[in-house]
Design an enzyme around this catalytic site. Sequence first.
Site, PDB file in Angstrom:
ATOM      1  N   ASN A   8       0.631  -1.232   0.343  1.00  0.00           N
ATOM      2  CA  ASN A   8       0.270  -0.286   0.266  1.00  0.00           C
ATOM      3  C   ASN A   8       1.206   1.548  -0.003  1.00  0.00           C
ATOM      4  OD1 ASN A   8      -2.445  -1.376   0.120  1.00  0.00           O
ATOM      5  ND2 ASN A   8      -1.879  -1.853   2.544  1.00  0.00           N
ATOM      6  N   HIS A   9       0.327   2.219  -0.227  1.00  0.00           N
ATOM      7  CA  HIS A   9       0.668   3.327  -0.057  1.00  0.00           C
ATOM      8  C   HIS A   9      -0.643   4.338   0.525  1.00  0.00           C
ATOM      9  CE1 HIS A   9       4.375   3.737  -3.728  1.00  0.00           C
ATOM     10  NE2 HIS A   9       4.010   2.267  -3.387  1.00  0.00           N
ATOM     11  N   THR A  10       0.563   5.029   1.476  1.00  0.00           N
ATOM     12  CA  THR A  10      -0.788   6.334   2.248  1.00  0.00           C
ATOM     13  C   THR A  10      -1.481   6.682   1.570  1.00  0.00           C
ATOM     14  OG1 THR A  10      -0.857   7.466   4.056  1.00  0.00           O
ATOM     15  CG2 THR A  10       1.534   7.714   2.788  1.00  0.00           C
TER      16      THR A  10
END
Length: 215
Positions: free
Chosen positions: A83-85
């Site tokens: 994931n990327h924030t």
Amino acid sequence: MTIPAKKRYPRSGDRQTVYLDAVVTDPAIEIGAYTMYNDFVRDPVDFEKNNVLYHYPVNKDRLIIGSFCSVACGAKFIFTSANHTMTSLSTYPFPLFYEEWDLPVAQVTEAWDNKGDIVIGNDVWIGYEAVILSGVHIGDGAVIGTRAVVTRDVEPYTIVGGVPAKPIRRRYAQEVIDLLEAVRWWDLPREDIRRLLPVLRKGDAKELACALGKL
């Protein structure tokens, strides 16, 4: 609790199928008895490397798979670090490159949003090249369709498919599901399961419950 097989290959002469509890070494991956993985493309012994992705110790998240599950070729379990924030203005993982941007190394996990453990119940069938995302819990007896992308929890004994995966139907009526969840045949000793195979394969939950004195 059913005693794990603890042998690598379930079938003589078949090197495409393994019992996962015999090949996984990561303590953050927990595999139940007799859960098997088949891979006709890569060596199934390398399941931990090829199929459990972005699973880094810094996150302390776990993959838990119950007993008597069937995992088809190419199924993937994708963890938090993929994931990327989404909570900052940029999805770029600045904390991951802390040296480049003079950030504290302790902030590295802020590069992504933590979704948590992947938990798979017992007697779950995961189809060819299905993808299970971090934080997802899949109930006992569920079926995950070919190339489904599972982004949300799956109820017990429910068939899901598609991208993103959605419920297709329940395998049984709710009263049968409740009975199977109460019986928990997968926790029985091996010899009891062997004795009950004719009933298990017949597909009559009430007969199974009667054989175990639950009705």
